[in-house]
Design a protein around this motif. Structure first.
Motif, mmCIF file in Angstrom:
data_model
loop_
_atom_site.group_PDB
_atom_site.id
_atom_site.type_symbol
_atom_site.label_atom_id
_atom_site.label_comp_id
_atom_site.label_asym_id
_atom_site.label_seq_id
_atom_site.Cartn_x
_atom_site.Cartn_y
_atom_site.Cartn_z
ATOM 1 N N LEU A 140 0.830 -1.207 0.000
ATOM 2 C CA LEU A 140 0.000 0.000 0.000
ATOM 3 C C LEU A 140 0.865 1.258 0.000
ATOM 4 O O LEU A 140 0.586 2.217 -0.730
ATOM 5 C CB LEU A 140 -0.923 -0.002 1.219
ATOM 6 C CG LEU A 140 -2.088 -0.989 1.239
ATOM 7 C CD1 LEU A 140 -2.878 -0.833 2.522
ATOM 8 C CD2 LEU A 140 -2.997 -0.791 0.040
ATOM 9 N N ARG A 141 1.903 1.274 0.829
ATOM 10 C CA ARG A 141 2.778 2.442 0.892
ATOM 11 C C ARG A 141 3.502 2.647 -0.433
ATOM 12 O O ARG A 141 3.617 3.787 -0.919
ATOM 13 C CB ARG A 141 3.776 2.289 2.031
ATOM 14 C CG ARG A 141 4.819 3.396 2.106
ATOM 15 C CD ARG A 141 5.655 3.314 3.349
ATOM 16 N NE ARG A 141 4.867 3.694 4.515
ATOM 17 C CZ ARG A 141 4.633 4.945 4.878
ATOM 18 N NH1 ARG A 141 5.125 5.945 4.164
ATOM 19 N NH2 ARG A 141 3.912 5.210 5.944
ATOM 20 N N THR A 142 3.999 1.579 -1.031
ATOM 21 C CA THR A 142 4.686 1.701 -2.316
ATOM 22 C C THR A 142 3.756 2.243 -3.382
ATOM 23 O O THR A 142 4.135 3.113 -4.186
ATOM 24 C CB THR A 142 5.245 0.335 -2.736
ATOM 25 O OG1 THR A 142 6.122 -0.159 -1.719
ATOM 26 C CG2 THR A 142 6.010 0.447 -4.044
ATOM 27 N N TYR A 143 2.521 1.757 -3.387
ATOM 28 C CA TYR A 143 1.545 2.249 -4.370
ATOM 29 C C TYR A 143 1.255 3.730 -4.160
ATOM 30 O O TYR A 143 1.222 4.512 -5.115
ATOM 31 C CB TYR A 143 0.260 1.439 -4.248
ATOM 32 C CG TYR A 143 -0.904 2.036 -5.004
ATOM 33 C CD1 TYR A 143 -1.008 1.899 -6.380
ATOM 34 C CD2 TYR A 143 -1.896 2.748 -4.337
ATOM 35 C CE1 TYR A 143 -2.062 2.458 -7.072
ATOM 36 C CE2 TYR A 143 -2.953 3.308 -5.017
ATOM 37 C CZ TYR A 143 -3.036 3.165 -6.384
ATOM 38 O OH TYR A 143 -4.083 3.729 -7.061
ATOM 39 N N GLY A 144 1.039 4.124 -2.901
ATOM 40 C CA GLY A 144 0.737 5.521 -2.632
ATOM 41 C C GLY A 144 1.870 6.456 -3.010
ATOM 42 O O GLY A 144 1.644 7.543 -3.560
ATOM 43 N N GLU A 145 3.111 6.051 -2.741
ATOM 44 C CA GLU A 145 4.251 6.913 -3.047
ATOM 45 C C GLU A 145 4.519 7.000 -4.544
ATOM 46 O O GLU A 145 5.014 8.021 -5.026
ATOM 47 C CB GLU A 145 5.498 6.389 -2.328
ATOM 48 C CG GLU A 145 5.430 6.525 -0.809
ATOM 49 C CD GLU A 145 6.609 5.866 -0.125
ATOM 50 O OE1 GLU A 145 7.341 5.125 -0.819
ATOM 51 O OE2 GLU A 145 6.798 6.080 1.085
ATOM 52 N N ARG A 146 4.186 5.961 -5.294
ATOM 53 C CA ARG A 146 4.512 5.945 -6.719
ATOM 54 C C ARG A 146 3.401 6.494 -7.608
ATOM 55 O O ARG A 146 3.679 7.164 -8.611
ATOM 56 C CB ARG A 146 4.838 4.513 -7.169
ATOM 57 C CG ARG A 146 6.148 3.970 -6.633
ATOM 58 C CD ARG A 146 6.425 2.590 -7.218
ATOM 59 N NE ARG A 146 6.473 2.610 -8.662
ATOM 60 C CZ ARG A 146 6.537 1.530 -9.435
ATOM 61 N NH1 ARG A 146 6.573 0.336 -8.867
ATOM 62 N NH2 ARG A 146 6.572 1.629 -10.740
ATOM 63 N N PHE A 147 2.144 6.251 -7.257
ATOM 64 C CA PHE A 147 1.068 6.507 -8.211
ATOM 65 C C PHE A 147 0.049 7.553 -7.764
ATOM 66 O O PHE A 147 -0.761 7.975 -8.583
ATOM 67 C CB PHE A 147 0.321 5.196 -8.508
ATOM 68 C CG PHE A 147 1.177 4.138 -9.124
ATOM 69 C CD1 PHE A 147 1.607 4.253 -10.431
ATOM 70 C CD2 PHE A 147 1.576 3.034 -8.398
ATOM 71 C CE1 PHE A 147 2.403 3.288 -11.007
ATOM 72 C CE2 PHE A 147 2.372 2.049 -8.956
ATOM 73 C CZ PHE A 147 2.796 2.182 -10.270
ATOM 74 N N LEU A 148 0.052 7.965 -6.522
ATOM 75 C CA LEU A 148 -0.931 8.953 -6.085
ATOM 76 C C LEU A 148 -0.320 10.347 -6.147
ATOM 77 O O LEU A 148 0.838 10.540 -5.779
ATOM 78 C CB LEU A 148 -1.403 8.653 -4.662
ATOM 79 C CG LEU A 148 -2.181 7.350 -4.483
ATOM 80 C CD1 LEU A 148 -2.685 7.225 -3.059
ATOM 81 C CD2 LEU A 148 -3.348 7.261 -5.458
ATOM 82 N N PRO A 149 -1.074 11.331 -6.604
ATOM 83 C CA PRO A 149 -0.537 12.702 -6.694
ATOM 84 C C PRO A 149 -0.408 13.332 -5.326
ATOM 85 O O PRO A 149 -1.214 13.089 -4.422
ATOM 86 C CB PRO A 149 -1.591 13.429 -7.545
ATOM 87 C CG PRO A 149 -2.847 12.669 -7.323
ATOM 88 C CD PRO A 149 -2.449 11.226 -7.125
ATOM 89 N N GLY A 150 0.625 14.163 -5.182
ATOM 90 C CA GLY A 150 0.862 14.835 -3.916
ATOM 91 C C GLY A 150 0.066 16.110 -3.791
ATOM 92 O O GLY A 150 -0.834 16.408 -4.594
ATOM 93 N N SER A 151 0.388 16.899 -2.780
ATOM 94 C CA SER A 151 -0.382 18.108 -2.505
ATOM 95 C C SER A 151 -0.237 19.140 -3.613
ATOM 96 O O SER A 151 -1.151 19.907 -3.880
ATOM 97 C CB SER A 151 0.072 18.723 -1.173
ATOM 98 O OG SER A 151 1.463 18.973 -1.205
ATOM 99 N N SER A 152 0.904 19.145 -4.311
ATOM 100 C CA SER A 152 1.112 20.127 -5.376
ATOM 101 C C SER A 152 0.383 19.776 -6.647
ATOM 102 O O SER A 152 0.189 20.612 -7.509
ATOM 103 C CB SER A 152 2.612 20.255 -5.682
ATOM 104 O OG SER A 152 3.133 19.001 -6.111
ATOM 105 N N SER A 153 -0.032 18.506 -6.777
ATOM 106 C CA SER A 153 -0.734 18.066 -8.001
ATOM 107 C C SER A 153 -1.975 17.284 -7.650
ATOM 108 O O SER A 153 -2.308 16.325 -8.302
ATOM 109 C CB SER A 153 0.193 17.207 -8.860
ATOM 110 O OG SER A 153 0.627 16.070 -8.143
#
Length: 655
Positions: free
Chosen positions: A584-597
């Protein structure tokens, strides 16, 4: 470098110990305490501690160098047990080294479990599709044929037989490779499919054909036989990899359960030099070594804390990865090499591309006509169904409901002209028949404008009592024509009301006219976006395939928490839970947009801190070892509730 999960998991262990300068012993001044110690040794220890604090990742080489430095300091200087500052410095250094070794062990087993699970999922994808199985069989066909040729040559040479073309006949091969019974495949079949086949599969494949067997069934079995065996091979590899994953996850769970004892040990330093080693870390390191390796270790290797740290960081842990990889390769459990998977495309794509180019060049006139028609169609669609309707919409918005604009059904001037004509006709009849003066005519004109023709209707009622006489000599025809004009005025006024209604909804009709074109454009752009996302391997939030994988991970986390009511969880569920949370952490860090996007929405609102940050906060709650089973169940429920719609986990969302 350790994974993010391992860093988050072990960071509190370092922060739980805070180095503080010692206070003077009772009855001793600070000057006396400093004079009774070795300043150079303290400076060396302090320098080692500072170097460890400045190092982002404490590698095995750093651990080895630090242990060597500590041993040299103990050899060159006599340990002063009454110097609490020296003891605290050594305790801080050894704490960091032990935590670093513990983190390396966690990261090693976590990485192995993750890689094995990825391989198992690859084999599962091949197994569940008949087309994928057939394509996999084609990809590995050269290697299988090479194995068969090798075993044939070895068998012929072992039996001192001549290697001829007749040796490759079916009858000769049956004699060379006899099958002991129907449940054990021959060596030739084993060379083509090296993985063990199940007894039921072998019985099905190698059972002798009866006389009642039809030729069609035999031919069909020969056609489906290789695919069936390849599917059995994929299933065997998947199950073996899942067993290995469970073994690694069980070890990972046992390592994670050592975090509590280690935290308690760090929080209560012991300066008593007993047989357990300095600072009482030796027992923990022996327990850690028993988890990561099953081999017997000489007593001299783990005779003290420094020796145990050095053995684990230099011998025990570094040997895990080579042994792991060699075991997988020897069992043929890893997916084929990249060249094996790509050779059919590399072989068949160039001639197919050449044929397509030749065909395209020969049919270039037809293609040019098709491209021309397609261009004209697109231009007509854009101009006629998008640009022009949008111009009308803008024109309607700009004009608004301006007065004096030509109506949709009737014009305002026409309605006024008909009403004035009716007024003149009515006033003329009233002047001739009723002898109205100017004041009465003005009053009648006011009534006509509101639709009241009572005096004229009275004349009309009187005339129809004698219709023939009134028609010949009276005013019946004039009254009838006035009635016709009155009906026309009423119709004009009704149409004028409809016209005002249409004018008020003109903008709505304009958007309704352009809506089908917008729908077509939206569908086309969506299909192109999905196609380009599939080619690039990326899509919204990683694409539907990634989100489907994470959906299965979430389901496994919830299932582990539900099926294990005890607290704390056993080692295997603990390891599987950590493995799933890491994914789950790997997926979130790689594929979810951050606060700037940030582009994710939740119940109609945008996440203020971004999708990635909010998702990783939930993952951190699942990683937190301080949270119990019930608390993590509530976290899982929150994730289903918050992310089910955003990530398309709801029904029909993964498209």
């Amino acid at each position: 470098m350790p994974s993010q999960f391992v860093c988050q998991f072990t960071k509190p262990l370092i922060h739980s110990f805070v180095f503080k300068p010692p206070f003077p012993l009772p009855g001793e001044s600070t000057a006396d305490a400093l004079s009774s110690s070795d300043p150079s040794k303290k400076h060396a220890l302090h320098a080692l501690l500072v170097s460890l604090n400045d190092t982002q990742t404490i590698t095995s080489s750093v651990v080895a160098n630090t242990v060597t430095s500590l041993r040299s300091l103990d050899t060159l200087a006599v340990l002063n047990v009454d110097d609490s500052e020296e003891e605290a410095l050594k305790y801080a250094i050894v704490t960091k080294l032990v935590v670093a070794v513990y983190a390396e062990a966690l990261d090693t087993y976590l990485t192995q479990a993750t890689e094995v699970e990825a391989e198992a999922e690859w084999w599962a994808d091949i197994e569940r599709s008949r087309f994928n199985v057939t394509w996999y069989l084609l990809q590995t066909l050269p290697g299988r044929l090479l194995n068969v040729a090798r075993i044939i040559v070895q068998t012929v040479q072992a039996k001192d037989l001549p290697l001829q073309l007749s040796t490759l006949s079916p009858s000769s091969l049956r004699k060379l490779f006899p099958s002991p019974n129907s449940l054990h495949p021959s060596a030739l079949l084993t060379a083509f499919f090296p993985q063990p086949l199940s007894i039921t599969s072998s019985a099905f494949i190698l059972s002798p054909k009866t006389e009642t067997s039809s030729t069609l069934k035999q031919a069909l079995s020969l056609v489906t036989l290789p695919t069936f065996l390849a599917q059995q091979e994929c299933r065997y590899n998947r199950k073996e990899l899942e067993k290995i994953r469970d073994e690694r996850a069980d070890a990972l769970g046992r390592l994670a359960q050592l975090r509590g004892p280690l935290a308690a040990l760090i929080g209560t330093p012991n300066s008593n030099h007993s047989q357990q080693g300095p600072f009482s870390f030796l027992g923990f390191l022996e327990l850690l070594n028993s988890v990561v390796t099953s081999e017997s270790v000489s007593s001299t290797a783990l005779d003290d804390t420094f020796g145990a740290i050095q053995y684990l960081s230099q011998i025990s842990l570094p040997s895990l990865d080579p042994i792991h990889v060699e075991y997988l390769r020897s069992r043929h459990l890893l997916r084929p090499s990249r060249i094996t998977l790509l050779w059919p495309k590399l072989l068949f794509l160039p001639p197919l591309a050449l044929y397509a180019l030749r065909f395209g060049y020969a049919s270039r006139v037809t293609f040019l006509d098709m491209l021309k028609d397609a261009r004209e169609t697109v231009e007509g669609f854009v101009k006629g169904w998008l640009v022009e309707p949008l111009k009308e919409v803008l024109k309607t918005v700009r004009a608004g409901g301006a007065e004096g604009e030509v109506g949709v059904i009737v014009s305002k001037e026409g309605v006024i002209a008909d009403l004035e004509s009716l007024e003149r006709m009515t006033l003329s009849l009233a002047r001739d028949e009723l002898r109205y003066d100017s004041q009465q005519l003005n009053a009648l004109a006011q009534k006509i404008r509101v639709g009241d023709l009572t005096p004229i209707m009275e004349i009309y009622e009187e005339d129809i009592r004698h219709p023939l006489k009134s028609a010949m000599m009276g005013s019946l025809l004039r009254g009838l024509f006035i009635q016709i004009q009155k009906a026309k005025v009423d119709i004009d006024q009704a149409l004028s009301g409809i016209d005002r209604l249409l004018k008020s909804q003109e903008l709505t009709f304009a958007f309704v006219g352009v809506a089908p074109a917008f729908a077509i454009v939206y569908l086309v752009l969506g299909l192109l976006g999905g196609l380009l996302g599939g080619i690039g391997g990326r899509g919204r939030y990683g694409g539907s395939r990634r989100r489907r994988e994470i959906l299965n991970v979430m389901r496994r986390i919830e299932r582990l928490l539900i099926t294990q009511p005890t607290t704390p969880l056993p080692s295997l569920p603990t390891g599987l839970l950590l493995l799933s949370v890491t994914r789950l952490r790997t997926y979130g860090e790689r594929f979810l947009p951050g606060s700037s996007s940030s582009s994710g929405y939740f119940t109609g609102g945008r996440f203020p801190e971004g999708v990635r940050e909010a998702f990783l906060e939930d993952v951190a709650d699942l990683e937190d070892p301080e949270l119990g089973r019930d608390a993590k169940m509530r976290v899982v429920e929150r994730m289903w509730r918050c992310w089910g719609t955003v990530l398309g986990w709801s029904v029909g969302g993964l498209v």
